[in-house]
Design an enzyme around this catalytic site. Sequence first.
Site, PDB file in Angstrom:
ATOM      1  N   GLU A   1      -9.661  -8.376 -12.681  1.00  0.00           N
ATOM      2  CA  GLU A   1      -9.080  -8.911 -11.448  1.00  0.00           C
ATOM      3  C   GLU A   1      -7.800  -8.150 -11.140  1.00  0.00           C
ATOM      4  OE1 GLU A   1      -7.905 -13.003 -11.519  1.00  0.00           O
ATOM      5  OE2 GLU A   1      -6.808 -12.851 -13.395  1.00  0.00           O
TER       6      GLU A   1
ATOM      7  N   ASP B   1       2.399  -0.563   3.774  1.00  0.00           N
ATOM      8  CA  ASP B   1       1.675  -0.475   2.517  1.00  0.00           C
ATOM      9  C   ASP B   1       1.124   0.944   2.437  1.00  0.00           C
ATOM     10  OD1 ASP B   1       0.518  -1.107   0.100  1.00  0.00           O
ATOM     11  OD2 ASP B   1      -0.332  -2.986   0.805  1.00  0.00           O
TER      12      ASP B   1
END
Length: 863
Positions: A613, A268
């Site tokens: 979100e 990542d």
Amino acid sequence: MKKELNLICSLLLFSVTVAGQATCKFLNPELPIVERVNDLVGRLTLEEKISQMLNNAPAIDRLGIPAYNWWNECLHGVARSPYPVTSFPQAIAMAATWDTESVHQMAVYASDEGRAIYHDATRKGTPGIFRGLTYWSPNINIFRDPRWGRGQETYGEDPFLTASIGVSFVKGLQGDDPVYLKSSACAKHYAVHSGPEWNRHTYDAKVNNHDLWDTYLPAFKELVVEGKVTGVMCAYNSFFGQPCCGNDLLMMDILRNHWKFGGYVTSDCGAVEDFYNTHKTHQDAAAASADAVLHGTDCECGNGAYRALADAVLRGLITEKQIDESLKKLFEIRFRLGMFDPDDRVPYSNIPLSVLECDAHKAHALKMARQSIVLLKNQDQLLPLNKNKIKKIAVVGPNADDKSVLLANYYGYPSHITTALEGIQKKVGNQVEVVYEKGVNLTDDFVFTSAYEDALFCYDGQQGFKADYYQNTQWQGNPGLSRLEKTVDYQWGDGQDVGDGIITRQMSAVWSTVFTPKQTGEVCFELKADDKAELYIDGVKQNKVGNINSYYLLDAEKGKSYPIEIRYVQHADNAEIKFDMGILRKADYKQTAAAVKDADVIIFVGGLSAKVEGEEMGVEIEGFKRGDRTSISIPSVQQNLLRELYATGKPVVFVMMTGSALGLEWESAHLPAILNAWYGGQAGGQAIADVLFGDYNPSGRLPLTFYKSVNDLPDFEDYSMENRTYRYFTGTPVYPFGYGLSYTTFQYSSLKLQPSPDKRSVKVTVKITNTGKMEGEEVAQLYVSNPRDFVTPIRALKGFKRINLKPGESQTVEFVLTSKELSVVDISGKSVPMKGKVQISLGGGQPSTQMIKSKSCVQGDIL
């Protein structure tokens, strides 16, 4: 570069033929890929090898190796591209379709668009980030807790559903050619990773073996073993004290040794730097990089920690041969994608740009948006609405006319987005009056009304703004582009050409104008931007009001001149900025309700959005923290307005947009109809209107448990599955996993359980009949329960099928439960056969007394 590569290839093949010497085997498409990869890697210096292990791998001109950026995204359509693309519903909405064929087709269409973009960019000499063929999708983490902001990117809380949809996505994306990959999918984030966002760079996840193998790993295993996914992304967090990208158990024992994964692993972005910056498990970049590579992390996405591998070799932390092993995996993917072969050998190289947003793709986006909508409540059959019996509809709410909410996160730009308001207006035409009141913002009680007039903004006597663009993020030096622009309202993909060679990556801009109001009074300026944006009035930086919206107030005097400057910075990804002017007022809930109380029906479109979100965000307001949530209730300002609308006595339909489960205890008890429309993509508004008015019978099913409140949930940072998800939750939810209503009814009968002669599998058949008056789709769900003397799920999904039935029509549906489905995971993490009584439940959702009485579920036992 591709033309040059093809020329080099032709010349070298000619030399092979004439001289009989394979001087450059890697360019010979007749040779096996392994031989070609070995030849290429053997020609590279150590420094060149290391450079090719970064996500932004540079060209090696002496060998004709083109530059390549591994980073691309395709979560629900090609993302962040400067080309117009089709935007399908967000991943969680795709999960709500429970339709693996639809998901497969979506991935086929998305990879068509990706291939067209890649080849066009390559031929134009504009390759780069978000133009490649290695897509870092899908996200198959288990949505274990509804507070996680990135749960919208997943396929929900169930390992079986997640794996089934994920495999379909991977196969659609990668294609079925025996030689070439259409594109490369990447299963992420490996593993035991699902929030919180605020501590993902430091968190050390710990779970018992049962939860690891029963919940967190099954989907990854299926994508690797069954789906043949070619990429895996390792996660930010640690797992039992070792960072995931350097984890003995996850990376070496399970992924490479146990599952025999032969593809590439990427970190990542920034995860290797976390080894020494935040996890503090390694002393420096060299130690961290060596350990990551030795654990099989082949590509580093980040700021170049892998450049320290040269130092690691000198220090004896890793050998060049060990580096070669990772590098070969990366080049094998590039060869399988056809990047070193003539276009006429690669079956996907001639996909034209005309596939972008073509009619078939747009139609499928609408189909999936329709399929994803879940009807949660429909008291007294309020829905579908009858246009012939309604004279006036009120559409209210913060998401009703918001295009951005439909795109969710990790998105590309379609040419047109249909909002819920537009969809309703088009549906009823002039037949029904439609009035619109925003009422409130998403999370605050401001209401902005635009009153923008071009004539009020002039620069040097001309209407508009002077725009200065810089190819840096500090407004430094002379602008690379200056021009007069009418307005400031842009949506650019990453790396899009603004003009004169300025691209939207590591870019800054300044827009200057003079505002001359035509009346005295308070004026509100709204400045929306995806990245940093500042507003200066008369040289003074302004402070915004509102929590997630950027409003700036000015006490304006008629005829006075106010110099305005907008300063914007864009680093990467999509680039968005919009400047507006109007009036800001505080919401008046009673006034809004009074304004719409004469409507025959009130449609409230609210919920959440990717503004609050998502991934590691800066939002910290009531109910929200850094992309996650601290409450699962809808924002209080929306609740306040809903209560006033309900008090009018008129029927209120709540159309909810969300990427996660919301606590709907009051809403479910009081409102007559609730639709969960998720983030529906470019056709989301049309799909909502189709369902509201009965042109499509809702058939979506929840991929999540909708709890009453956070009081039902364990601590967010506790990764134990105890009392989490439908498989282990012992409480009563508002709406259970697998739930969804229809405008018709279905009856299940004639359940048959037929064990195979060797007792290793069981064939399960059931007859399903449409007993209602409307054609509809049913999602038949098969659950298995086998309580043991160790922890097992209360029940677990082991099969599902979506079928379409006309009124009165019946169909027999068949499932085969193999030894895999008839096994449970014991306390040590091993899969063992079920013993004793095994209960089989087959119906339109999880079994309940009410469902069995209504014949929408049947049950049987296997001994």
